[in-house]
Write a protein that holds these residues in place. Structure first.
Motif, PDB file in Angstrom:
ATOM      1  N   VAL A 268       0.829  -1.204   0.000  1.00  0.00           N
ATOM      2  CA  VAL A 268       0.000   0.000   0.000  1.00  0.00           C
ATOM      3  C   VAL A 268       0.868   1.260   0.000  1.00  0.00           C
ATOM      4  O   VAL A 268       0.638   2.198  -0.781  1.00  0.00           O
ATOM      5  CB  VAL A 268      -0.956  -0.012   1.211  1.00  0.00           C
ATOM      6  CG1 VAL A 268      -1.668   1.329   1.350  1.00  0.00           C
ATOM      7  CG2 VAL A 268      -1.984  -1.133   1.068  1.00  0.00           C
ATOM      8  N   VAL A 269       1.886   1.276   0.862  1.00  0.00           N
ATOM      9  CA  VAL A 269       2.750   2.456   0.941  1.00  0.00           C
ATOM     10  C   VAL A 269       3.511   2.662  -0.359  1.00  0.00           C
ATOM     11  O   VAL A 269       3.570   3.785  -0.902  1.00  0.00           O
ATOM     12  CB  VAL A 269       3.722   2.323   2.133  1.00  0.00           C
ATOM     13  CG1 VAL A 269       4.753   3.448   2.109  1.00  0.00           C
ATOM     14  CG2 VAL A 269       2.955   2.337   3.445  1.00  0.00           C
ATOM     15  N   SER A 270       4.096   1.604  -0.890  1.00  0.00           N
ATOM     16  CA  SER A 270       4.877   1.748  -2.123  1.00  0.00           C
ATOM     17  C   SER A 270       4.002   2.138  -3.309  1.00  0.00           C
ATOM     18  O   SER A 270       4.390   2.992  -4.125  1.00  0.00           O
ATOM     19  CB  SER A 270       5.623   0.443  -2.425  1.00  0.00           C
ATOM     20  OG  SER A 270       4.709  -0.630  -2.599  1.00  0.00           O
ATOM     21  N   SER A 271       2.805   1.567  -3.408  1.00  0.00           N
ATOM     22  CA  SER A 271       1.917   1.922  -4.521  1.00  0.00           C
ATOM     23  C   SER A 271       1.459   3.369  -4.428  1.00  0.00           C
ATOM     24  O   SER A 271       1.415   4.094  -5.434  1.00  0.00           O
ATOM     25  CB  SER A 271       0.706   0.982  -4.539  1.00  0.00           C
ATOM     26  OG  SER A 271       1.104  -0.355  -4.703  1.00  0.00           O
ATOM     27  N   THR A 272       1.111   3.806  -3.225  1.00  0.00           N
ATOM     28  CA  THR A 272       0.653   5.177  -3.043  1.00  0.00           C
ATOM     29  C   THR A 272       1.757   6.185  -3.349  1.00  0.00           C
ATOM     30  O   THR A 272       1.543   7.170  -4.075  1.00  0.00           O
ATOM     31  CB  THR A 272       0.139   5.382  -1.609  1.00  0.00           C
ATOM     32  OG1 THR A 272      -0.884   4.416  -1.331  1.00  0.00           O
ATOM     33  CG2 THR A 272      -0.427   6.779  -1.434  1.00  0.00           C
ATOM     34  N   VAL A 273       2.944   5.938  -2.810  1.00  0.00           N
ATOM     35  CA  VAL A 273       4.059   6.858  -3.048  1.00  0.00           C
ATOM     36  C   VAL A 273       4.454   6.859  -4.526  1.00  0.00           C
ATOM     37  O   VAL A 273       4.766   7.916  -5.104  1.00  0.00           O
ATOM     38  CB  VAL A 273       5.247   6.484  -2.155  1.00  0.00           C
ATOM     39  CG1 VAL A 273       6.471   7.341  -2.488  1.00  0.00           C
ATOM     40  CG2 VAL A 273       4.881   6.646  -0.692  1.00  0.00           C
ATOM     41  N   GLN A 274       4.424   5.707  -5.151  1.00  0.00           N
ATOM     42  CA  GLN A 274       4.792   5.630  -6.566  1.00  0.00           C
ATOM     43  C   GLN A 274       3.845   6.448  -7.437  1.00  0.00           C
ATOM     44  O   GLN A 274       4.280   7.197  -8.317  1.00  0.00           O
ATOM     45  CB  GLN A 274       4.818   4.175  -7.030  1.00  0.00           C
ATOM     46  CG  GLN A 274       5.229   4.011  -8.488  1.00  0.00           C
ATOM     47  CD  GLN A 274       5.306   2.557  -8.898  1.00  0.00           C
ATOM     48  OE1 GLN A 274       4.962   1.658  -8.122  1.00  0.00           O
ATOM     49  NE2 GLN A 274       5.748   2.306 -10.113  1.00  0.00           N
ATOM     50  N   LYS A 275       2.554   6.304  -7.209  1.00  0.00           N
ATOM     51  CA  LYS A 275       1.585   7.077  -7.996  1.00  0.00           C
ATOM     52  C   LYS A 275       1.723   8.569  -7.721  1.00  0.00           C
ATOM     53  O   LYS A 275       1.587   9.398  -8.643  1.00  0.00           O
ATOM     54  CB  LYS A 275       0.167   6.592  -7.690  1.00  0.00           C
ATOM     55  CG  LYS A 275      -0.124   5.175  -8.162  1.00  0.00           C
ATOM     56  CD  LYS A 275      -1.554   4.787  -7.904  1.00  0.00           C
ATOM     57  CE  LYS A 275      -1.815   3.341  -8.337  1.00  0.00           C
ATOM     58  NZ  LYS A 275      -1.568   3.164  -9.789  1.00  0.00           N
ATOM     59  N   LEU A 308      10.868   4.708 -13.302  1.00  0.00           N
ATOM     60  CA  LEU A 308      11.902   4.092 -12.479  1.00  0.00           C
ATOM     61  C   LEU A 308      12.194   4.937 -11.250  1.00  0.00           C
ATOM     62  O   LEU A 308      12.412   4.402 -10.154  1.00  0.00           O
ATOM     63  CB  LEU A 308      13.172   3.904 -13.309  1.00  0.00           C
ATOM     64  CG  LEU A 308      13.088   2.890 -14.444  1.00  0.00           C
ATOM     65  CD1 LEU A 308      14.379   2.886 -15.232  1.00  0.00           C
ATOM     66  CD2 LEU A 308      12.793   1.504 -13.912  1.00  0.00           C
ATOM     67  N   ALA A 309      12.203   6.253 -11.428  1.00  0.00           N
ATOM     68  CA  ALA A 309      12.449   7.132 -10.276  1.00  0.00           C
ATOM     69  C   ALA A 309      11.329   7.013  -9.254  1.00  0.00           C
ATOM     70  O   ALA A 309      11.569   6.974  -8.044  1.00  0.00           O
ATOM     71  CB  ALA A 309      12.585   8.572 -10.754  1.00  0.00           C
ATOM     72  N   ALA A 310      10.083   6.942  -9.743  1.00  0.00           N
ATOM     73  CA  ALA A 310       8.952   6.792  -8.831  1.00  0.00           C
ATOM     74  C   ALA A 310       8.998   5.455  -8.103  1.00  0.00           C
ATOM     75  O   ALA A 310       8.721   5.376  -6.899  1.00  0.00           O
ATOM     76  CB  ALA A 310       7.641   6.937  -9.605  1.00  0.00           C
ATOM     77  N   SER A 311       9.366   4.395  -8.807  1.00  0.00           N
ATOM     78  CA  SER A 311       9.474   3.081  -8.165  1.00  0.00           C
ATOM     79  C   SER A 311      10.600   3.065  -7.132  1.00  0.00           C
ATOM     80  O   SER A 311      10.465   2.463  -6.054  1.00  0.00           O
ATOM     81  CB  SER A 311       9.720   2.010  -9.232  1.00  0.00           C
ATOM     82  OG  SER A 311       9.898   0.746  -8.647  1.00  0.00           O
ATOM     83  N   CYS A 317      10.761   4.594   0.573  1.00  0.00           N
ATOM     84  CA  CYS A 317       9.843   5.047   1.626  1.00  0.00           C
ATOM     85  C   CYS A 317       9.210   3.865   2.357  1.00  0.00           C
ATOM     86  O   CYS A 317       9.096   3.876   3.594  1.00  0.00           O
ATOM     87  CB  CYS A 317       8.761   5.939   1.019  1.00  0.00           C
ATOM     88  SG  CYS A 317       9.374   7.520   0.386  1.00  0.00           S
ATOM     89  N   ALA A 318       8.804   2.838   1.607  1.00  0.00           N
ATOM     90  CA  ALA A 318       8.173   1.679   2.240  1.00  0.00           C
ATOM     91  C   ALA A 318       9.151   0.937   3.135  1.00  0.00           C
ATOM     92  O   ALA A 318       8.806   0.522   4.255  1.00  0.00           O
ATOM     93  CB  ALA A 318       7.610   0.746   1.168  1.00  0.00           C
ATOM     94  N   ASP A 319      10.397   0.756   2.678  1.00  0.00           N
ATOM     95  CA  ASP A 319      11.382   0.044   3.499  1.00  0.00           C
ATOM     96  C   ASP A 319      11.737   0.818   4.755  1.00  0.00           C
ATOM     97  O   ASP A 319      11.930   0.223   5.828  1.00  0.00           O
ATOM     98  CB  ASP A 319      12.640  -0.221   2.670  1.00  0.00           C
ATOM     99  CG  ASP A 319      12.444  -1.340   1.662  1.00  0.00           C
ATOM    100  OD1 ASP A 319      11.461  -2.086   1.797  1.00  0.00           O
ATOM    101  OD2 ASP A 319      13.272  -1.460   0.736  1.00  0.00           O
ATOM    102  N   VAL A 320      11.830   2.145   4.654  1.00  0.00           N
ATOM    103  CA  VAL A 320      12.188   2.949   5.823  1.00  0.00           C
ATOM    104  C   VAL A 320      11.045   2.979   6.839  1.00  0.00           C
ATOM    105  O   VAL A 320      11.255   2.805   8.044  1.00  0.00           O
ATOM    106  CB  VAL A 320      12.588   4.373   5.387  1.00  0.00           C
ATOM    107  CG1 VAL A 320      12.755   5.291   6.593  1.00  0.00           C
ATOM    108  CG2 VAL A 320      13.874   4.341   4.581  1.00  0.00           C
TER     109      VAL A 320
END
Length: 408
Positions: A268-275, A308-311, A317-320
């Motif tokens: 959820v965090v990675s998808s939200t931040v990526q978009k 790629l930058a967004a991913s 962010c998700a790992d931290v």
């Protein structure tokens, strides 16, 4: 055997001689190929009827003759072809994406190994919150055990990824749970999608646990496992067979909550931040074309690099944010497996794992009480090294492609 062909037979010339026979002159108006002028030959052979509207002809235009053929041939030679810069643009995005995947799954694997060892090492007095101390101990481990010490378990990580993708595809095909969310999503689709992710993490959980053991196990006492040993150990843990474990081993149902919670929150965090990052990058708009109409060399890079930058930012962010939860999850997975890890304080010794957590709540309380709040962030310096390396590889690859495109 004598030939029946006349001596003066030369193809069309012979035909022309026959047609010039007086016996035929009264009935046929023959044309001689040998005696005809070049203008007559051109008109008779090549000139179609000049019909206005055919061949894009207009009134008053005539079909060009052979005299115009060299110009036409030159025009064919000057047909527009793909310039070298455009060909480089076509594989620029693929090259950058390949470099990103290589860095994320191969080049960063030593950082992942050391990070997991720090997370499960409750003996450690050095938390390695700085990347400098992490690099120092990683060097010591490599020096004492060989270069393979920090590359162990890489094959099992790919197996887990394959099991995860395959399970997700099978469940989505056999159930109405959506694998992807459309732009016009509704809460029901979101819940179904998250349920699909949760079921996928549950199925892949025993294989993830076996891969974790291969990753943190010390190279000194570790055998050379095969790539599919991860699958064998995962199935053995499900059915209660395989390598012997201690009584402190938590049952699989006790690992469902931390595993699913970490996996869903990370997604959820990675998808939200990526978009969000992708929206901000694309909001700047595409690069403007030059006034003279010349093609820009940044077409493919500007179209592919923002993704790629967004991913990259999303994974960081998700790992931290979920690093403390990942520490708790890894300690619960490794408990009772009789695993011996490297001493992350020095890098020259080995230590056993003898924890006795009763569950996720007890693990959180014990870490906070005995190791402090920073105990949840043991090995955080390795994650700084990992994403710094990833960012450097992406930037270097982009600079190389920019140089190649500009010199093309």
């Amino acid at each position: 055997m004598t030939s029946r062909r006349p001596d003066n037979f030369d193809g069309l010339g012979y035909r022309g001689n026959v047609r010039e026979d007086p016996a035929y002159s009264g009935l046929y108006s023959g044309r001689s190929f040998n005696n005809s002028s070049s203008v007559d030959l051109q008109n008779w052979v090549t000139t179609p009827p000049d019909i206005p509207g055919s061949r894009n002809l207009h009134f008053g235009d005539r079909t060009p003759q052979f005299e115009a053929a060299p110009a036409a041939q030159g025009a064919e030679d000057t047909l527009p072809t793909a310039p070298p810069s455009e060909q480089l643009n076509r594989f620029a995005g693929f090259g950058i994406g390949l470099a990103s995947l290589f860095t994320e799954n191969v080049l960063a694997h030593p950082c992942i190994v050391f990070r997991r060892q720090c997370q499960v090492n409750y003996h450690a007095s050095c938390y390695h919150l700085s990347p400098f101390t992490a690099i120092s101990v990683m060097y010591n481990v490599t020096k004492s055990q060989g270069p393979k010490a920090l590359w162990k378990g890489m094959g099992s990580t790919f197996v887990v990824q394959g099991v995860t993708l395959g399970t997700e595809g099978i469940i989505s095909e056999c159930t109405p749970l959506p694998r992807e969310l459309s732009h016009k999503w509704n809460p029901k689709q979101v819940i179904g999608h998250l349920v699909l992710k949760s079921l996928t993490y549950v199925v892949a959980m025993p294989f993830y646990s076996a891969s974790l053991i291969e990753t943190v196990q010390s190279e000194i006492i570790r055998d050379n496992p095969g790539i599919l040993d991860c699958v064998k150990e995962g199935v053995g843990r499900v059915v209660g067979m395989g390598i012997p474990h201690s009584k402190r081993l938590l049952p699989l149902w006790g690992l469902v909550l931390p595993t699913v919670l970490h996996g869903v929150l990370h997604y959820v965090v990675s998808s939200t931040v990526q978009k969000l990052v992708l929206f901000l990058l694309r909001r700047r708009g595409p690069a403007k074309q030059p006034a003279d109409g010349s093609e820009t060399v940044q077409t493919m890079l500007d179209a592919y690099f923002p993704e790629l930058a967004a991913s990259f930012v999303a994974s960081l962010c998700a790992d931290v944010l979920l690093y403390p939860l990942e520490t708790v999850m890894h300690r619960l997975h490794i408990q009772g497996t009789r695993t011996i890890i490297d001493n992350t304080d020095l890098g020259f010794e080995v230590l056993p794992i003898n924890t006795q957590y009763e569950g996720i709540r007890d693990c959180i309380n014990v870490i906070r009480r005995e190791e402090g709040t920073l105990g949840f962030y043991k090995g955080f310096g390795s994650i700084v090294v990992q994403y710094s390396l990833h960012a450097a590889v992406l930037q270097i690859t982009k600079v190389i492609y920019n140089t190649l495109l500009q010199n093309a």
